[in-house]
Design an enzyme around this catalytic site. Structure first.
Site, short mmCIF file in Angstrom:
data_model
loop_
_atom_site.label_atom_id
_atom_site.label_comp_id
_atom_site.label_asym_id
_atom_site.label_seq_id
_atom_site.Cartn_x
_atom_site.Cartn_y
_atom_site.Cartn_z
N GLU A 1 20.38 -47.56 -96.50
CA GLU A 1 19.12 -47.10 -95.94
C GLU A 1 18.33 -46.32 -96.98
O GLU A 1 18.88 -45.67 -97.87
CB GLU A 1 19.33 -46.28 -94.68
CG GLU A 1 20.00 -44.94 -94.83
CD GLU A 1 20.03 -44.20 -93.50
OE1 GLU A 1 18.94 -43.88 -92.98
OE2 GLU A 1 21.14 -43.95 -92.97
N HIS B 1 19.03 -48.25 -91.36
CA HIS B 1 18.56 -46.97 -90.85
C HIS B 1 18.65 -46.90 -89.33
O HIS B 1 18.15 -47.77 -88.62
CB HIS B 1 17.11 -46.76 -91.30
CG HIS B 1 16.48 -45.52 -90.73
ND1 HIS B 1 16.83 -44.26 -91.17
CD2 HIS B 1 15.52 -45.35 -89.78
CE1 HIS B 1 16.12 -43.37 -90.51
NE2 HIS B 1 15.33 -44.00 -89.67
N SER C 1 16.71 -40.01 -87.13
CA SER C 1 15.52 -40.18 -87.97
C SER C 1 14.60 -38.97 -87.84
O SER C 1 15.01 -37.85 -88.13
CB SER C 1 14.82 -41.49 -87.62
OG SER C 1 13.88 -41.85 -88.59
#
Length: 300
Positions: free
Chosen positions: A239, A269, A147
């Site tokens: 996601e 995610h 991320s």
């Protein structure tokens, strides 16, 4: 914590973790809830977790049995640049260390809003410099992150190449690539049980603190990607970031990068964060570990 079915973990993420990522909650409360939600996740057996020594960057080492000091993975945790820590990512980092057969150093970089852009990137590059200078013998260092940490990992790899000290490899899990949020928060973006558009906008705003979200140092999706090392990108079709990740992969290949995309269906995610508690996370981290093992020339 028991190995639960994917459907059970999906419900836990939706009902426990997603509510913690609420832009209406104070950042301190978000951090507290995420820390609580991740503290009981299982760590890979045999991997020793030890704090950094005095004089080293702030962080934790994950040392698998028999791993030497010459091959290392620098890991940059996710959390929207505002939360997360080496502690929240112990399940992920220990599983990655076990699969790669190499020590993983998880950096405790500075977070926004206390330390806005480019503090996190400066810390990540500084850790890279320290690792490459401090390792003995024929050293090799790879970079990985999930991320927001994937964003930072790309920044480190690009800066390392610019300085003539290229990373041995780059491994990205659901990287957040564009802090303008134009595509990821659009109504047409895929549904996501983990990330909400309001939270993403709030995190980008706190991290950027008025700086341009299109700056390639903040949004590597806008960077020249031709100098990336061999790269693996794992993400899922379910996601919010999937379209921008797919575009990033295409752009990197067109620029000449050796990039392999690994899109896994029906997840969410950064599912990797559950480590060995979730079978698809364990499988993904195993595959990522072997990619990094090859890049670090650790053999089979």
């Amino acid at each position: 914590m028991a190995l639960l079915p994917t459907s059970a973990w999906r419900n836990i993420v939706r009902t426990v973790l997603r509510p913690a990522l609420d832009p209406d909650l104070p950042i301190a409360e978000q951090r507290r809830r995420v820390a609580l939600a991740t503290r009981l996740l299982p760590r890979a057996r045999g991997v020793r977790i030890v704090p950094a020594n005095p004089g080293e960057p702030h962080g934790e080492w994950h040392r698998p049995p028999g791993a030497g000091p010459e091959r290392v993975i620098l890991y940059l945790h996710g959390g929207g640049f505002v939360l997360g820590s080496p502690r929240t990512h112990r399940a992920l980092a220990s599983a990655l260390a076990a699969a790669a057969g190499a020590p993983v150093f998880v950096l405790d970089y500075r977070l926004a809003p206390e330390f806005p852009f480019p503090a996190a990137l400066e810390d990540a590059v500084g850790a890279w410099e320290w690792l490459t200078a401090a390792l003995p013998g024929r050293r090799r260092v790879a970079v990985s992150g999930d991320s927001a940490g994937g964003n930072l990992a790309i920044g480190v790899a690009l800066e390392a190449a610019r300085r003539g000290n290229a990373a041995s490899g780059l491994c990205l899990f659901s990287p957040w690539l564009d802090l303008t949020c134009a595509e990821s928060t659009a109504a047409s973006a895929p549904a996501d049980i983990m990330l909400g558009p309001e939270w993403m906008r709030a995190c980008a705003r706190l991290y950027l603190a008025g700086e341009n979200g299109g700056d390639p140092r903040a949004s590597p999706g806008h960077a020249d990607l031709g100098t990336l090392p061999a790269t693996l990108v794992q993400f899922t079709d379910n996601e919010r970031l999937a379209p921008e990740i797919a575009r990033f992969c295409d752009q990197a290949r067109e620029a000449g990068a050796d990039l392999r995309s690994d899109q896994r269906p029906g997840l969410w995610h950064a599912w990797h964060g559950l480590g060995r508690a979730l079978k698809p996370a364990d499988q993904a981290l195993y595959d990522a570990g072997w990619f990094l093992r090859e890049r670090l020339e650790l053999g089979h």
